[in-house]
Design a protein around this motif. Structure first.
Motif, mmCIF file in Angstrom:
data_model
loop_
_atom_site.group_PDB
_atom_site.id
_atom_site.type_symbol
_atom_site.label_atom_id
_atom_site.label_comp_id
_atom_site.label_asym_id
_atom_site.label_seq_id
_atom_site.Cartn_x
_atom_site.Cartn_y
_atom_site.Cartn_z
ATOM 1 N N PRO A 210 9.768 8.436 -6.862
ATOM 2 C CA PRO A 210 9.295 8.301 -6.057
ATOM 3 C C PRO A 210 8.837 8.094 -4.283
ATOM 4 C CG PRO A 210 10.805 6.553 -6.695
ATOM 5 C CD PRO A 210 11.179 7.679 -7.150
ATOM 6 N N ARG A 211 7.187 7.625 -4.018
ATOM 7 C CA ARG A 211 6.998 8.269 -2.742
ATOM 8 C C ARG A 211 7.313 7.236 -2.040
ATOM 9 N NH1 ARG A 211 3.162 12.033 -1.558
ATOM 10 N NH2 ARG A 211 2.855 14.071 -3.293
ATOM 11 N N PRO B 215 1.126 -1.053 0.047
ATOM 12 C CA PRO B 215 -0.029 0.190 0.212
ATOM 13 C C PRO B 215 0.994 1.463 -0.239
ATOM 14 C CG PRO B 215 0.363 -0.710 2.200
ATOM 15 C CD PRO B 215 0.973 -1.402 1.380
ATOM 16 N N GLY B 216 1.361 1.332 -0.954
ATOM 17 C CA GLY B 216 2.165 2.569 -1.161
ATOM 18 C C GLY B 216 1.647 4.264 -1.348
ATOM 19 N N GLN B 217 2.822 5.034 -1.661
ATOM 20 C CA GLN B 217 1.595 5.960 -2.132
ATOM 21 C C GLN B 217 2.203 6.659 -3.873
ATOM 22 O OE1 GLN B 217 2.625 9.797 0.692
ATOM 23 N NE2 GLN B 217 2.701 8.183 2.187
ATOM 24 N N ASP B 218 1.113 7.403 -4.500
ATOM 25 C CA ASP B 218 1.796 7.471 -5.196
ATOM 26 C C ASP B 218 3.074 8.233 -5.998
ATOM 27 O OD1 ASP B 218 -0.886 6.089 -6.512
ATOM 28 O OD2 ASP B 218 -2.065 7.998 -6.467
ATOM 29 N N PRO B 219 3.937 7.930 -6.765
ATOM 30 C CA PRO B 219 5.100 8.969 -7.043
ATOM 31 C C PRO B 219 4.384 10.459 -7.028
ATOM 32 C CG PRO B 219 4.806 7.032 -8.417
ATOM 33 C CD PRO B 219 3.453 7.200 -7.315
ATOM 34 N N GLU B 220 5.549 11.223 -8.081
ATOM 35 C CA GLU B 220 5.924 12.230 -8.162
ATOM 36 C C GLU B 220 6.833 12.767 -8.937
ATOM 37 O OE1 GLU B 220 7.550 14.480 -4.165
ATOM 38 O OE2 GLU B 220 5.926 14.976 -4.146
ATOM 39 N N PHE B 221 6.222 13.654 -9.842
ATOM 40 C CA PHE B 221 7.612 13.959 -10.685
ATOM 41 C C PHE B 221 7.789 14.929 -9.638
ATOM 42 C CE2 PHE B 221 6.560 13.764 -15.580
ATOM 43 C CZ PHE B 221 5.798 12.437 -15.079
ATOM 44 N N GLY B 222 9.333 15.268 -10.217
ATOM 45 C CA GLY B 222 11.005 15.959 -9.238
ATOM 46 C C GLY B 222 11.105 17.550 -10.382
ATOM 47 N N ASP B 223 12.168 17.993 -10.467
ATOM 48 C CA ASP B 223 12.286 18.707 -11.766
ATOM 49 C C ASP B 223 11.638 18.535 -12.843
ATOM 50 O OD1 ASP B 223 15.291 20.251 -9.215
ATOM 51 O OD2 ASP B 223 12.962 20.412 -9.324
ATOM 52 N N ALA B 224 12.048 19.887 -13.451
ATOM 53 C CA ALA B 224 11.896 19.802 -15.340
ATOM 54 C C ALA B 224 12.878 18.965 -15.364
ATOM 55 C CB ALA B 224 12.256 20.870 -15.578
ATOM 56 N N GLN B 225 13.335 18.164 -16.678
ATOM 57 C CA GLN B 225 14.268 17.222 -17.183
ATOM 58 C C GLN B 225 15.589 18.461 -17.738
ATOM 59 O OE1 GLN B 225 12.257 16.736 -21.157
ATOM 60 N NE2 GLN B 225 14.409 17.598 -22.144
ATOM 61 N N SER B 226 16.729 17.505 -17.110
ATOM 62 C CA SER B 226 17.518 18.347 -17.100
ATOM 63 C C SER B 226 19.204 18.379 -17.988
ATOM 64 C CB SER B 226 19.085 17.570 -16.254
ATOM 65 O OG SER B 226 18.506 18.056 -14.830
ATOM 66 N N CYS B 227 18.696 17.283 -19.200
ATOM 67 C CA CYS B 227 19.001 16.802 -20.454
ATOM 68 C C CYS B 227 17.850 16.399 -21.531
ATOM 69 C CB CYS B 227 20.235 15.773 -20.421
ATOM 70 S SG CYS B 227 19.922 14.252 -19.554
ATOM 71 N N ASN B 228 18.504 16.418 -22.626
ATOM 72 C CA ASN B 228 17.482 16.038 -23.826
ATOM 73 C C ASN B 228 17.944 14.146 -23.776
ATOM 74 O OD1 ASN B 228 17.158 18.306 -24.740
ATOM 75 N ND2 ASN B 228 18.616 18.715 -26.121
ATOM 76 N N ALA B 229 18.950 13.586 -22.739
ATOM 77 C CA ALA B 229 18.581 12.181 -22.637
ATOM 78 C C ALA B 229 17.119 11.857 -21.958
ATOM 79 C CB ALA B 229 19.824 11.619 -22.396
ATOM 80 N N VAL B 230 17.352 12.826 -20.552
ATOM 81 C CA VAL B 230 16.218 12.559 -20.029
ATOM 82 C C VAL B 230 15.123 12.294 -20.164
ATOM 83 C CG1 VAL B 230 15.985 12.556 -17.374
ATOM 84 C CG2 VAL B 230 18.048 11.457 -18.340
ATOM 85 N N SER B 231 14.189 11.388 -20.391
ATOM 86 C CA SER B 231 12.442 12.762 -20.437
ATOM 87 C C SER B 231 11.583 13.408 -19.640
ATOM 88 C CB SER B 231 11.882 11.775 -21.787
ATOM 89 O OG SER B 231 11.514 11.389 -21.959
#
Length: 309
Positions: free
Chosen positions: A26-27, A5-21
């Motif tokens: 994780p929560r 029964p884990g919590q929903d994850p959340e988004f972090g900062d905006a992408q730092s490089c083009n290779a990471v979209s």
């Protein structure tokens, strides 16, 4: 494999490089002293290839005197569960009569199909002494044509899985094809699941062989296109690009690379059930209420009730 029964994850900062979209944080949930970090699904990212669920278990230490992991019998439909440990042991039992202990580097792949029940518990010989547990638990959504397939279970020991060994780089192909290596573990769609470790400064490149790919950083720091990403982060990689990663920091990094072909249509997920049909999930709920899934031999006395009951 279980649905903690884990919590929903959340988004972090905006992408730092083009290779990471996309970057997903994780929560963390504490389940009786056992930490679980949920990376998938999230509102903005439901799947990566067939991976519809990704939990990081631990790292955790149990002090003995009966302290243990005890996930009671619970049901699944419409998916394959994948259990992969980096530390410790888990005993698996299911309604097919399988009883297996999984250890680090092995892989358990259980295809629920039309329905299966299983439990996951610390083996008896570990319960009275201190021990550690760490790993990942994932679900692969089945193609619509295979959602009602007969349930199956497979255990593959680490020595049967292909390994990667280059200067400063070591790893194991857990599922699917990767850089000319293929794991002899059955999956229903194009699937990628690789355990990789890089020493500090070591570099490793891999082409865009799979439609969707992501990295979960288990330990240390990974560097991609000049940017560093720390542990317990999920990095969704840009499609159609060759990616070069390197171990960063004092100890390098260890990560899970996963993904594969995108599904043909969206999936619904509720508790332990995955399906292309909401009606099928409602049927599974009623089947569990009415005890139609069957019992787990050797673990018949307990079960996880349907949420909300």
């Amino acid at each position: 494999m279980s649905f903690f029964p884990g919590q929903d994850p959340e988004f972090g900062d905006a992408q730092s490089c083009n290779a990471v979209s996309q970057l997903i944080i994780p929560r963390t949930s504490d389940i009786g002293g056992f930490e679980v970090r949920r990376a998938l699904p999230t509102i903005k990212r439901r799947l990566v290839g067939p991976f519809i669920f990704f939990d990081r278990m631990g790292p955790a230490r149990f002090g003995g005197n009966g302290e243990a992991l005890d996930v009671k019998p619970h049901p699944h439909i419409g998916l394959s569960t994948v259990t992969y440990l980096t530390t410790g042991e888990i005993g698996h039992r299911d309604t097919l009569g399988n009883h297996t202990v999984i250890r680090p580097g092995d892989v358990n792949l259980m295809t629920a199909g039309r329905g299966i029940v299983h439990s996951e518990r610390t083996p008896e010989d570990l319960r009275q002494r201190p021990h550690a547990l760490s790993g990942v638990q994932t679900w692969l959504a089945l193609p619509e044509s295979d959602e009602e397939t007969d349930p199956t279970f497979g255990h593959t020991e680490k020595n049967a899985l292909p390994t990667i060994s280059e200067a400063g780089v070591s790893g194991r192909v857990v599922l699917g094809d990767f850089c000319g290596l293929k794991a002899d573990v059955r999956t229903f769609t194009d699937t990628l699941f690789v355990d990789l470790a890089l020493r500090p400064g070591a570099r490793f490149s891999f082409p865009a062989e799979h439609e969707e790919r992501a990295i979960y950083v288990l330990e240390g720091e990974v560097e991609i296109a000049g940017d560093r990403f720390g542990p317990e982060q999920l990095l969704v990689l840009a499609p159609l690009e060759t990616i070069t990663i390197s171990g960063s920091g004092e100890h390098g990094c260890r990560l899970m690379l996963f993904g594969g072909a995108a599904l043909e249509k969206p999936r619904h997920i509720w508790w332990n059930f995955v399906s292309s049909s909401k009606e099928r999930i409602e049927q599974a709920k009623e089947d569990w209420r009415q005890g139609r899934f069957g019992l787990v031999p050797g673990d018949e006395a307990e079960f996880v009730p349907l949420p909300g009951r």
